[in-house]
Scaffold this motif. Sequence first.
Motif, short mmCIF file in Angstrom:
data_model
loop_
_atom_site.label_atom_id
_atom_site.label_comp_id
_atom_site.label_asym_id
_atom_site.label_seq_id
_atom_site.Cartn_x
_atom_site.Cartn_y
_atom_site.Cartn_z
N THR A 236 0.83 -1.21 0.00
CA THR A 236 0.00 0.00 0.00
C THR A 236 0.86 1.25 0.00
OG1 THR A 236 -1.65 -1.24 1.26
CG2 THR A 236 -1.95 1.12 1.15
N LEU A 237 1.95 1.24 0.74
CA LEU A 237 2.86 2.38 0.76
C LEU A 237 3.45 2.63 -0.62
CD1 LEU A 237 4.18 4.53 2.56
CD2 LEU A 237 6.03 2.88 2.98
N SER A 238 3.78 1.57 -1.33
CA SER A 238 4.30 1.71 -2.69
C SER A 238 3.26 2.35 -3.61
CB SER A 238 4.72 0.34 -3.22
OG SER A 238 5.16 0.43 -4.53
N GLN A 239 2.00 1.94 -3.47
CA GLN A 239 0.92 2.53 -4.27
C GLN A 239 0.76 4.02 -3.95
OE1 GLN A 239 -2.48 0.16 -3.35
NE2 GLN A 239 -1.84 -1.58 -4.61
N VAL A 240 0.81 4.35 -2.66
CA VAL A 240 0.68 5.75 -2.24
C VAL A 240 1.81 6.58 -2.84
CG1 VAL A 240 0.87 7.31 -0.25
CG2 VAL A 240 -0.62 5.31 -0.13
N GLU A 241 3.02 6.05 -2.78
CA GLU A 241 4.16 6.77 -3.33
C GLU A 241 4.01 7.00 -4.82
OE1 GLU A 241 9.02 6.47 -3.36
OE2 GLU A 241 7.86 4.70 -2.86
N SER A 242 3.56 5.99 -5.54
CA SER A 242 3.36 6.11 -6.99
C SER A 242 2.28 7.14 -7.33
CB SER A 242 2.99 4.75 -7.56
OG SER A 242 2.67 4.85 -8.91
N LYS A 243 1.15 7.06 -6.61
CA LYS A 243 0.05 8.00 -6.88
C LYS A 243 0.44 9.44 -6.52
CE LYS A 243 -3.67 4.62 -6.16
NZ LYS A 243 -4.78 4.24 -5.27
N LEU A 244 1.17 9.60 -5.42
CA LEU A 244 1.61 10.95 -5.05
C LEU A 244 2.61 11.49 -6.05
CD1 LEU A 244 1.93 10.81 -1.16
CD2 LEU A 244 0.28 12.11 -2.50
N SER A 245 3.47 10.64 -6.57
CA SER A 245 4.43 11.09 -7.60
C SER A 245 3.69 11.56 -8.84
CB SER A 245 5.37 9.95 -7.97
OG SER A 245 6.24 9.67 -6.92
N ASP A 246 2.63 10.83 -9.23
CA ASP A 246 1.83 11.27 -10.38
C ASP A 246 1.21 12.64 -10.12
OD1 ASP A 246 2.39 8.88 -11.65
OD2 ASP A 246 0.45 7.95 -11.18
N GLN A 247 0.68 12.85 -8.92
CA GLN A 247 0.08 14.13 -8.58
C GLN A 247 1.12 15.25 -8.59
OE1 GLN A 247 -3.29 14.75 -8.11
NE2 GLN A 247 -3.44 12.66 -8.86
N ILE A 248 2.29 14.97 -8.06
CA ILE A 248 3.36 15.98 -8.02
C ILE A 248 3.81 16.32 -9.44
CG2 ILE A 248 5.77 16.35 -7.36
CD1 ILE A 248 5.08 14.78 -4.75
#
Length: 135
Positions: A52-64
């Motif tokens: 889940t942490l990996s998914q959060v990191e990926s989604k946040l990177s997309d948003q950034i």
Amino acid sequence: MAGPIERIQVLDDIEKDIITCLQCAAQALLELGKERSSQKQAESNTSQFLRTLSQVESKLSDQINYLTQVSTGQPHEGSGYASQKVLQMAWHRLEHVRSWVNELERHKASHLAAGNRTTVGVINGNMTSSGTSTQ
């Protein structure tokens, strides 16, 4: 690209994933804190936390990345920022060119006026070598 509502939904999903991460971490720590902890259960919670942490990191990177594009003026769907910026810069360049033209006009007028004074003095024969009047 997604519209504003979809972007907000993605942020909401990220928030839910962060909550899931915290819950998994808490469950893993609780399991490890027990006298008779289940290593299998702790590993399962830890594994879920990391996924889940990996998914959060990926989604946040997309948003950034999206926000970086928007803030640098690159064109993107649904924004007029880039064209506004181009228009503002064009107006600025136009004003700058106008000031240059006005300055050149002032120099031209002063040179023409100085040339006319010298020509008039030479025609009348009243000028010295320094350009001053002899009378």
